[in-house]
Design a protein around this motif. Structure first.
Motif, short mmCIF file in Angstrom:
data_model
loop_
_atom_site.label_atom_id
_atom_site.label_comp_id
_atom_site.label_asym_id
_atom_site.label_seq_id
_atom_site.Cartn_x
_atom_site.Cartn_y
_atom_site.Cartn_z
N TRP A 75 25.75 -35.97 -2.94
CA TRP A 75 25.70 -34.51 -2.73
C TRP A 75 24.58 -33.58 -3.18
N ARG A 76 25.68 -33.74 -4.72
CA ARG A 76 24.69 -33.42 -5.99
C ARG A 76 23.03 -33.65 -6.94
N ASN A 77 23.30 -35.01 -6.50
CA ASN A 77 22.20 -35.92 -6.54
C ASN A 77 21.03 -35.46 -5.66
N GLN A 78 21.34 -34.75 -3.95
CA GLN A 78 20.69 -35.22 -3.17
C GLN A 78 19.94 -33.06 -4.02
N LEU A 79 20.61 -32.43 -3.49
CA LEU A 79 20.23 -31.09 -4.14
C LEU A 79 19.13 -31.11 -5.28
N MET A 80 19.12 -31.56 -6.12
CA MET A 80 18.79 -31.58 -7.40
C MET A 80 17.20 -31.97 -7.45
N GLN A 81 17.36 -33.25 -6.24
CA GLN A 81 15.74 -33.61 -5.68
C GLN A 81 14.71 -32.74 -5.55
N ILE A 82 15.48 -31.40 -5.02
CA ILE A 82 14.74 -30.50 -4.23
C ILE A 82 13.79 -30.10 -5.76
N PRO A 83 13.11 -29.73 -5.76
CA PRO A 83 12.36 -28.55 -7.11
C PRO A 83 12.37 -27.69 -7.13
N GLY A 84 12.81 -26.96 -8.12
CA GLY A 84 13.92 -25.88 -8.39
C GLY A 84 14.81 -25.45 -8.09
N VAL A 85 15.29 -26.96 -8.69
CA VAL A 85 16.88 -26.49 -7.48
C VAL A 85 17.83 -27.98 -8.80
N SER A 86 18.48 -27.15 -9.95
CA SER A 86 18.76 -27.43 -11.48
C SER A 86 20.12 -27.33 -10.99
N GLU A 87 21.37 -28.62 -11.71
CA GLU A 87 22.50 -28.85 -11.82
C GLU A 87 23.47 -27.11 -11.34
N PRO A 127 16.12 -15.67 -1.93
CA PRO A 127 15.48 -16.19 -0.33
C PRO A 127 15.09 -17.11 -0.71
N ALA A 128 14.10 -16.93 -1.96
CA ALA A 128 12.75 -18.55 -1.82
C ALA A 128 13.87 -19.53 -2.21
N ILE A 129 14.71 -19.75 -3.31
CA ILE A 129 15.48 -20.75 -3.15
C ILE A 129 16.51 -21.44 -2.09
N SER A 130 17.01 -20.80 -1.15
CA SER A 130 17.76 -20.76 0.08
C SER A 130 16.54 -21.41 0.94
N SER A 131 15.38 -21.32 1.15
CA SER A 131 14.33 -20.84 1.61
C SER A 131 13.76 -22.75 1.76
N LYS A 132 14.04 -23.06 0.61
CA LYS A 132 13.46 -23.77 -0.35
C LYS A 132 14.17 -25.23 0.51
N ILE A 133 15.42 -24.89 -0.11
CA ILE A 133 16.84 -26.06 0.37
C ILE A 133 17.08 -25.62 1.68
N PHE A 134 16.47 -25.40 2.55
CA PHE A 134 16.97 -25.48 4.04
C PHE A 134 15.50 -26.20 4.57
N SER A 156 6.13 -35.35 8.40
CA SER A 156 6.67 -36.71 7.87
C SER A 156 5.09 -35.95 6.28
N GLN A 157 4.64 -34.94 6.73
CA GLN A 157 3.02 -35.14 5.80
C GLN A 157 3.29 -33.86 5.13
N ARG A 158 4.68 -32.60 5.26
CA ARG A 158 4.47 -32.19 4.22
C ARG A 158 5.52 -32.65 2.27
N THR A 159 5.16 -32.38 1.42
CA THR A 159 6.05 -32.34 0.32
C THR A 159 7.29 -31.43 -0.01
N LEU A 160 8.26 -31.27 -0.36
CA LEU A 160 9.11 -31.10 -0.80
C LEU A 160 8.02 -29.56 -2.06
N LEU A 161 6.98 -29.49 -1.84
CA LEU A 161 6.64 -29.38 -3.23
C LEU A 161 5.19 -27.75 -2.98
N ASP A 162 4.59 -28.00 -0.92
CA ASP A 162 4.55 -27.14 -0.38
C ASP A 162 4.78 -26.17 -0.50
N SER A 163 4.52 -25.08 -0.53
CA SER A 163 4.68 -23.82 -0.72
C SER A 163 6.00 -23.00 0.35
#
Length: 152
Positions: free
Chosen positions: A68-80, A127-134, A142-149
């Motif tokens: 679960w921790r590793n999955q979260l950390m795959q999201i750009p901007g989510v540190s340990e 809100p930015a990180i919360s939204s990014k995680i959501f 499937s065409q959108r990447t985790l780096l998309d705004s």
């Protein structure tokens, strides 16, 4: 829903699903995975690992919590530390999805669900990180990447 079933298999049973269109494609994938697994013990570590902190091997997720921790950390901007903060409130992905799946909550409420979690320095997650995680965990494009705004 097949997507939800696949997610549950990955989270709870540590099973990776790969959908293929033919038996030949399935056989080719199994062959490539087998070759990769067989050669793993003989691979030399990258010399780049000495220069890049991100190249240092992490816990491979032998427990549900580590996964679960590793999955979260795959999201750009989510540190340990940010992953740990989310995990204090939601100790597993299914617990977080219970809230994300709540039909009584609006999409905006779900998107901002994590924004008020407090960091050790007293600042909120925001809100930015919360939204990014959501978006990373619930996205269906499937065409959108985790780096998309995330601007629609």
């Amino acid at each position: 829903n097949m997507d939800r079933l696949e997610m549950l298999l990955q989270i709870q049973q540590f099973v990776h699903c790969r959908w293929t269109d033919s038996s030949a494609e399935s056989a080719d994938y199994i062959y490539r995975v087998t070759i990769s697994l067989a050669s793993e013990p003989y691979r030399k570590s990258s010399s780049f690992a000495n220069f890049c902190a991100e190249a240092i091997p992490r816990d491979r997720g032998h427990t549900q919590r580590a996964t679960w921790r590793n999955q979260l950390m795959q999201i750009p901007g989510v540190s340990e530390p940010i992953a740990a903060l989310v995990m204090e409130r939601f100790d597993s992905l299914p617990k977080l999805f219970e809230v994300y799946d709540d039909p009584a909550k609006s999409k905006k409420d779900k998107e901002l669900l994590l924004q008020d979690l407090s960091r050790t320095n007293g600042r909120r997650l925001g809100p930015a990180i919360s939204s990014k995680i959501f978006r990373a965990l619930t996205g269906t494009d499937s065409q959108r990447t985790l780096l998309d705004s995330g601007d629609d």
